[in-house]
Design an enzyme around this catalytic site. Structure first.
Site, PDB file in Angstrom:
ATOM      1  CG  ASP A  67      24.052  74.818  99.743  1.00 38.97           C
ATOM      2  OD1 ASP A  67      25.262  74.801 100.047  1.00 38.97           O
ATOM      3  OD2 ASP A  67      23.627  74.375  98.665  1.00 38.97           O
ATOM      4  CG  ASN A 136      18.274  67.585  91.160  1.00 39.19           C
ATOM      5  OD1 ASN A 136      19.168  68.428  91.131  1.00 39.19           O
ATOM      6  ND2 ASN A 136      17.564  67.348  92.248  1.00 39.19           N
ATOM      7  CG  HIS A 138      20.387  70.740  93.268  1.00 41.24           C
ATOM      8  ND1 HIS A 138      20.138  69.691  94.118  1.00 41.24           N
ATOM      9  CD2 HIS A 138      21.751  70.857  93.254  1.00 41.24           C
ATOM     10  CE1 HIS A 138      21.270  69.216  94.597  1.00 41.24           C
ATOM     11  NE2 HIS A 138      22.266  69.898  94.085  1.00 41.24           N
ATOM     12  CD  GLU A 143      16.890  69.480  95.622  1.00 41.47           C
ATOM     13  OE1 GLU A 143      17.347  69.478  94.471  1.00 41.47           O
ATOM     14  OE2 GLU A 143      17.274  68.685  96.504  1.00 41.47           O
TER      15      GLU A 143
END
Ligand code: F6R
Length: 242
Positions: A67, A136, A138, A143
């Site tokens: 990313d 979280n 991811h 996400e």
């Protein structure tokens, strides 16, 4: 899923580097999928050391990063382009033609994403994908939410991620709101996946990844469906696995 629980960050980094070295030894022209963030820094430091000692040769390797923030210039100190060159690429025997980063001109982002996946396929697919994990759940910048995307795409970062990553910036307002990320499908096509986790901030995400339901609310839980995943977690990150 194979779960390796180690004592600390240093041991996690050494184990992870050993897996990368093994992949390159087995296949000198290996295709590596790489992550950024705090977690793999120790692994990269170890790989640089091993490379300087002549114990690993990157001269035929191809890399694809997971990313990149949207809209950050490559020379920006918080861009993942900068990170990768600073921590690894400038310090090992790898040339620019071997490196692929998903940083792009936002006007042509859809075309770029399509071509990024085509480049991965043309390289023969990723042999070893290194992942970190968000608090979280991811992976890459896929996400949590109602749905997940298969291929490389532009994503809106969640408030959790913006806040978590603001530690690298002077102020939270400076954190880009979007990123380009490989999709879940691109990650799942890798031959082997190694997910690294360190510290108690990752404990809940790791527990849900290893023993929770497979759900888009925890993108990393999809790794349960992959046939060759190794999770290397230190004691703090593994603390909530029941
Ligand atoms: C980075 C990436 C992210 C990070 C995750 C954890 O390329 O893909 O999924 O791995 O946000 O970041 P750290 O390691 O900084 O806690």
């Amino acid at each position: 899923m194979e779960l390796t629980i180690v004592d600390n960050y240093q041991e996690m980094s050494e184990r992870a580097a050993a897996l990368v070295v093994a992949a390159v030894e087995t296949k000198p022209a290996a295709v590596l999928g790489l992550a950024t963030g705090s977690t793999p820094e120790g692994m990269y430091a170890r790989l640089v050391k091993l490379s300087r000692e002549g114990k690993v040769d990157f001269s035929r390797v191809t890399t694809f990063n997971l990313d990149e923030y949207a809209g950050l210039a490559p020379e920006h100190e918080q861009s993942y382009f900068y990170y990768m060159h600073h921590h690894l690429f400038n310090l090992i025997n790898i040339g620019p033609e071997q490196i692929n980063m998903p940083g792009c001109d936002l006007e042509n982002v859809e075309q770029f994403c399509l071509e990024y996946d085509q480049r991965i396929a043309a390289a023969g697919g990723i042999d070893l994908q290194v992942l970190g994990i968000g608090g979280n759940g991811h992976i890459g910048f896929n996400e949590p939410g109602n749905q997940l995307r298969v291929s490389t795409h532009l994503v809106d970062l969640t408030e959790d991620t913006i806040l978590a990553n603001s530690r690298f910036f002077k102020a939270v307002e400076e954190v880009p709101r979007q990123a380009v990320t490989m999709g879940l499908g691109s990650i799942m096509l890798a031959g082997k996946i190694v997910l690294l986790a360190s510290g108690k901030a990752k404990a809940e995400a790791i527990a849900r990844t290893v023993c929770g339901l497979v759900t888009t609310e925890v993108p990393a839980s999809f790794l349960q469906l992959h046939r060759d995943v190794t999770i290397i977690a230190d004691r703090e990150a593994a603390a909530l696995i029941s």
